[in-house]
Design an enzyme around this catalytic site. Structure first.
Site, PDB file in Angstrom:
ATOM      1  N   LEU A 198     -20.991   3.611  12.988  1.00 41.71           N
ATOM      2  CA  LEU A 198     -21.122   3.662  14.440  1.00 41.71           C
ATOM      3  C   LEU A 198     -20.175   4.705  15.028  1.00 41.71           C
ATOM      4  O   LEU A 198     -19.171   5.061  14.406  1.00 41.71           O
ATOM      5  CB  LEU A 198     -20.830   2.272  15.017  1.00 41.71           C
ATOM      6  N   PRO A 199     -20.451   5.186  16.256  1.00 47.86           N
ATOM      7  CA  PRO A 199     -19.731   6.367  16.752  1.00 47.86           C
ATOM      8  C   PRO A 199     -18.352   6.159  17.345  1.00 47.86           C
ATOM      9  O   PRO A 199     -17.530   7.078  17.302  1.00 47.86           O
ATOM     10  CB  PRO A 199     -20.698   6.925  17.813  1.00 47.86           C
ATOM     11  N   THR A 235     -15.286   5.775  11.989  1.00 48.16           N
ATOM     12  CA  THR A 235     -13.904   6.206  12.233  1.00 48.16           C
ATOM     13  C   THR A 235     -13.444   5.564  13.531  1.00 48.16           C
ATOM     14  O   THR A 235     -13.883   5.950  14.613  1.00 48.16           O
ATOM     15  CB  THR A 235     -13.811   7.738  12.317  1.00 48.16           C
ATOM     16  N   LYS A 291     -12.875  12.706  19.811  1.00 49.97           N
ATOM     17  CA  LYS A 291     -12.512  11.290  19.707  1.00 49.97           C
ATOM     18  C   LYS A 291     -11.571  11.063  18.533  1.00 49.97           C
ATOM     19  O   LYS A 291     -10.548  10.372  18.662  1.00 49.97           O
ATOM     20  CB  LYS A 291     -13.781  10.445  19.552  1.00 49.97           C
ATOM     21  N   LYS A 307      -8.138   8.708   7.183  1.00 58.27           N
ATOM     22  CA  LYS A 307      -9.273   9.447   7.737  1.00 58.27           C
ATOM     23  C   LYS A 307      -8.866  10.273   8.959  1.00 58.27           C
ATOM     24  O   LYS A 307      -9.266  11.430   9.119  1.00 58.27           O
ATOM     25  CB  LYS A 307     -10.393   8.471   8.116  1.00 58.27           C
TER      26      LYS A 307
END
Length: 332
Positions: free
Chosen positions: A102-103, A132, A276, A207
């Site tokens: 998912l974003p 992430t 983001k 990450k």
């Protein structure tokens, strides 16, 4: 049952030194993996990254139950035999293990902990989050799952859409060791696994560090090549020089040849998502007491690119900002 038999064989091996036991253990692992492949796996978020990863699980023989808020994203998987659910909760009532791609952190938290989320299902005991989100969100989700005895596997991936399609992603994983052993047969279909520990959020920290460096490489390479072109050096020649020298990096070796020099700006990762990720990284680092001097500059460059070209633009559009500022075009 297979786990108990394997454990008994290990005891027998230690006691008797029987050389046939390791071979038997390998056969049992193969049987376990085939058994897992016959199980239904849940998958929430089947877009640009999740879609190819879910497709690889179908290729491996898993049955899938899928959900995405954009129904179009699930159609290719449903056409291949995946069952379509109406909500994340329904997915979590159809599978013991659910994956999510998912974003944003807020969307992940809503899918995991919302009233119609994974926590509202009646079957799932593991959520593998491939998104992430940053360590803060991972810790919050893990804590929110405690009352329902659901384990979070924090497993962000790196390598882009091409890596998702080809199964060559870097998969960073943090979760309890026993859970890691349970989910390895699934995650190995996505690429190379890197176990970062048993605490929620450590994989997210790894990450974010990677994504900051990827964006930083793009910013500094754009500045260097813009200067070179302004000074009369052909852009492709300069990139070739950099890649044969000490300045080579992921942007000079991959992003510039693929998306900047041809002028396509279509590497496959959006400015909004990169912004983001870097914003999360800088915020988390500062909360830890780690200064982010260069990181803050990279965040600002992404903020400018995001404002000028939009969140849906490719993040290689950073180079277009430098082209405009320097009055050059980096082509070749």
């Amino acid at each position: 049952m297979l786990d108990r038999l394997t454990d008994n064989l290990e005891i027998w091996s230690n006691a008797a030194g029987n050389p046939a036991v390791p071979r038997t253990r390998k056969r049992l692992r193969r049987i376990r993996e085939r058994t897992m492949a016959a199980e239904t796996i849940g998958f929430v978020g089947t877009g640009r990254m999740g879609g190819p990863m879910a497709g690889r699980l179908l290729d491996a023989g898993y049955s899938l139950c899928v959900y995405d808020s954009q129904s179009e994203a699930t159609k290719p998987l449903v056409a291949r035999g995946a069952r379509l659910a109406k909500s994340p909760a329904e997915v979590a009532s159809s599978a013991d293990i659910v994956l999510a791609s998912l974003p944003t952190p807020d969307i992940v938290k809503a899918v995991a902990l919302g009233s119609d989320g994974i926590v509202a299902g009646n079957r799932a005991t593991v959520l593998i989050d491939l998104s992430t989100t940053g360590p803060g969100a991972a810790k919050a989700i893990a804590k929110g799952f405690e009352a329902r005895n659901i384990t979070l596997v924090d497993a962000p991936v790196s390598g882009g859409i091409k890596g998702a399609v080809n199964g060559t992603l870097a998969v960073m994983v943090s979760c309890p060791q026993a859970t890691y052993e349970r989910v390895q047969p699934i995650l190995k279909h996505f690429g190379k696994l890197f176990y970062t520990g048993d605490k929620p959020g450590t994989a997210q920290t790894a990450k974010l560090a990677n994504n900051l460096m990827a964006a930083a490489a793009l910013v500094i390479t754009s500045e260097a090549v813009a200067m070179g072109v302004k000074g009369g050096v052909d852009a492709k020649v300069l990139i070739d020089i950099i890649n044969a020298s000490s300045g080579r990096n992921s942007a000079s070796e991959d992003k510039f040849p693929r998306a900047v020099l041809p002028g396509t700006f279509d590497f496959g990762f959006t400015t909004g998502l990169s912004y983001k990720d870097v914003r999360l990284c800088v915020d988390e680092a500062e909360a830890m007491g780690v200064p982010m001097v260069c990181g803050s500059v990279v965040r600002q460059m992404l903020a400018i690119t995001n404002a000028k070209y939009g969140a849906s633009s490719d993040f290689t559009s950073i180079a277009k900002v430098l082209e405009e500022w320097a009055g050059v075009q980096m082509r070749g």
